[in-house]
Motif scaffolding. Structure first.
Motif, PDB file in Angstrom:
ATOM      1  N   ALA A  21      50.419 -25.256 -84.196  1.00  0.00           N
ATOM      2  CA  ALA A  21      49.914 -23.994 -84.731  1.00  0.00           C
ATOM      3  C   ALA A  21      48.433 -23.803 -84.412  1.00  0.00           C
ATOM      4  CB  ALA A  21      50.133 -23.943 -86.236  1.00  0.00           C
ATOM      5  N   ASP A  22      47.675 -24.891 -84.492  1.00  0.00           N
ATOM      6  CA  ASP A  22      46.270 -24.805 -84.107  1.00  0.00           C
ATOM      7  C   ASP A  22      45.869 -26.076 -83.364  1.00  0.00           C
ATOM      8  OD1 ASP A  22      46.099 -26.666 -86.134  1.00  0.00           O
ATOM      9  OD2 ASP A  22      44.668 -25.555 -87.346  1.00  0.00           O
ATOM     10  N   VAL A  23      44.730 -26.010 -82.725  1.00  0.00           N
ATOM     11  CA  VAL A  23      44.295 -27.107 -81.862  1.00  0.00           C
ATOM     12  C   VAL A  23      43.980 -28.371 -82.668  1.00  0.00           C
ATOM     13  CG1 VAL A  23      41.835 -26.539 -81.800  1.00  0.00           C
ATOM     14  CG2 VAL A  23      42.898 -27.610 -79.822  1.00  0.00           C
ATOM     15  N   GLU A  24      43.641 -28.215 -83.944  1.00  0.00           N
ATOM     16  CA  GLU A  24      43.302 -29.370 -84.765  1.00  0.00           C
ATOM     17  C   GLU A  24      44.478 -30.341 -84.896  1.00  0.00           C
ATOM     18  OE1 GLU A  24      40.163 -29.966 -85.512  1.00  0.00           O
ATOM     19  OE2 GLU A  24      39.730 -28.049 -84.564  1.00  0.00           O
ATOM     20  N   GLN A  25      45.707 -29.823 -84.937  1.00  0.00           N
ATOM     21  CA  GLN A  25      46.882 -30.700 -84.991  1.00  0.00           C
ATOM     22  C   GLN A  25      46.927 -31.615 -83.775  1.00  0.00           C
ATOM     23  OE1 GLN A  25      49.972 -27.682 -85.271  1.00  0.00           O
ATOM     24  NE2 GLN A  25      50.554 -28.497 -87.272  1.00  0.00           N
ATOM     25  N   ARG A  29      43.200 -26.081 -72.967  1.00  0.00           N
ATOM     26  CA  ARG A  29      44.639 -26.031 -72.681  1.00  0.00           C
ATOM     27  C   ARG A  29      45.400 -25.316 -73.783  1.00  0.00           C
ATOM     28  NH1 ARG A  29      46.133 -31.960 -70.155  1.00  0.00           N
ATOM     29  NH2 ARG A  29      45.235 -31.574 -68.113  1.00  0.00           N
ATOM     30  N   HIS A  30      45.049 -25.589 -75.028  1.00  0.00           N
ATOM     31  CA  HIS A  30      45.721 -24.933 -76.150  1.00  0.00           C
ATOM     32  C   HIS A  30      45.536 -23.422 -76.063  1.00  0.00           C
ATOM     33  CE1 HIS A  30      46.243 -23.535 -80.344  1.00  0.00           C
ATOM     34  NE2 HIS A  30      47.220 -24.425 -80.345  1.00  0.00           N
ATOM     35  N   GLN A  31      44.307 -22.997 -75.818  1.00  0.00           N
ATOM     36  CA  GLN A  31      44.025 -21.566 -75.716  1.00  0.00           C
ATOM     37  C   GLN A  31      44.784 -20.945 -74.544  1.00  0.00           C
ATOM     38  OE1 GLN A  31      39.877 -20.600 -75.447  1.00  0.00           O
ATOM     39  NE2 GLN A  31      40.262 -18.420 -75.179  1.00  0.00           N
ATOM     40  N   PRO A  78      49.084 -26.813 -62.402  1.00  0.00           N
ATOM     41  CA  PRO A  78      48.757 -28.205 -62.069  1.00  0.00           C
ATOM     42  C   PRO A  78      48.354 -28.979 -63.327  1.00  0.00           C
ATOM     43  CG  PRO A  78      47.501 -26.667 -60.719  1.00  0.00           C
ATOM     44  CD  PRO A  78      48.256 -25.857 -61.730  1.00  0.00           C
ATOM     45  N   CYS A  79      48.757 -30.207 -63.382  1.00  0.00           N
ATOM     46  CA  CYS A  79      48.408 -31.138 -64.460  1.00  0.00           C
ATOM     47  C   CYS A  79      49.051 -30.806 -65.802  1.00  0.00           C
ATOM     48  CB  CYS A  79      46.889 -31.236 -64.645  1.00  0.00           C
ATOM     49  SG  CYS A  79      46.033 -31.790 -63.182  1.00  0.00           S
ATOM     50  N   LEU A  80      50.070 -29.968 -65.829  1.00  0.00           N
ATOM     51  CA  LEU A  80      50.752 -29.664 -67.079  1.00  0.00           C
ATOM     52  C   LEU A  80      52.236 -29.965 -66.934  1.00  0.00           C
ATOM     53  CD1 LEU A  80      49.145 -26.257 -68.194  1.00  0.00           C
ATOM     54  CD2 LEU A  80      48.682 -28.534 -69.083  1.00  0.00           C
ATOM     55  N   SER A  81      52.704 -30.923 -67.709  1.00  0.00           N
ATOM     56  CA  SER A  81      54.134 -31.221 -67.702  1.00  0.00           C
ATOM     57  C   SER A  81      54.825 -30.327 -68.723  1.00  0.00           C
ATOM     58  CB  SER A  81      54.379 -32.688 -68.044  1.00  0.00           C
ATOM     59  OG  SER A  81      54.062 -32.909 -69.404  1.00  0.00           O
ATOM     60  N   ARG A  82      56.139 -30.237 -68.642  1.00  0.00           N
ATOM     61  CA  ARG A  82      56.879 -29.424 -69.612  1.00  0.00           C
ATOM     62  C   ARG A  82      56.697 -29.977 -71.022  1.00  0.00           C
ATOM     63  NH1 ARG A  82      62.757 -28.996 -67.688  1.00  0.00           N
ATOM     64  NH2 ARG A  82      62.996 -28.007 -69.700  1.00  0.00           N
ATOM     65  N   GLY A  83      56.649 -31.302 -71.141  1.00  0.00           N
ATOM     66  CA  GLY A  83      56.437 -31.909 -72.454  1.00  0.00           C
ATOM     67  C   GLY A  83      55.084 -31.551 -73.042  1.00  0.00           C
ATOM     68  N   THR A  84      54.044 -31.543 -72.211  1.00  0.00           N
ATOM     69  CA  THR A  84      52.702 -31.168 -72.664  1.00  0.00           C
ATOM     70  C   THR A  84      52.679 -29.719 -73.118  1.00  0.00           C
ATOM     71  OG1 THR A  84      51.658 -32.761 -71.188  1.00  0.00           O
ATOM     72  CG2 THR A  84      50.279 -30.960 -71.974  1.00  0.00           C
TER      73      THR A  84
END
Length: 154
Positions: free
Chosen positions: A50-54, A15-17, A36-42
């Motif tokens: 900045a990166d997926v680790e966060q 999702r991050h990518q 689908p399955c993505l809210s505005r908050g998400t």
């Protein structure tokens, strides 16, 4: 979604990518959130990271409603009670308001043989510690009373 869901880490990375690729293409956050399955908050949370680790640290260190009962579950498992439904009923008597699905997660390592040698420590938050300090002793959970008891060895 039927069957097994992708592990949280893999899904979060994908999702991050995807979100960052679409932002680089010039898509708006609102357009990305139509997936689908993505809210505005998400979408906003992923876009700000900045990166997926966060995102992964935030997801794995978040407190859960089962945290107050992990110690009890550990002791009951060590006593031989391995039935998640029975354990759920027991902790519901102690005040747990969740479902059996939430109880299954912390029991997975036990089922694979990775039983921790020591009892798990509760996730400490200011709210939880304040609750322990301010709670009347007669309203403490049985596990809390035995842990705080002066007769127990340290």
């Amino acid at each position: 979604m039927h069957g097994r869901q992708r592990p949280l880490v893999a899904r979060t990375r994908e999702r991050h990518q995807l979100i960052h690729e679409r932002i680089q293409r010039g898509d708006s956050l609102r357009a990305i959130a139509r997936e689908p399955c993505l809210s505005r908050g998400t979408v906003l949370r992923f876009a700000r990271a900045a990166d997926v680790e966060q995102l992964l640290v935030a997801a794995t260190d978040r407190p859960s409603m089962i945290d107050d009962y992990r110690l009890y579950l550990h002791h009951r498992w060590m006593e031989g009670c391995t039935n998640a439904a029975a354990l759920t009923r027991e902790i519901q008597q102690l005040g747990y308001r969740g479902t059996i699905n939430t109880v299954h997660r912390p029991l997975r390592p036990y089922r694979t043989g990775a039983i921790p040698p020591d009892a798990p420590l509760p996730h400490l938050t200011v709210r939880r510690v304040t609750n322990w300090i301010m709670r009347r002793p007669d309203r403490a959970h049985e596990v809390d009373q035995s842990r705080d008891s002066p007769t127990e060895p340290a």
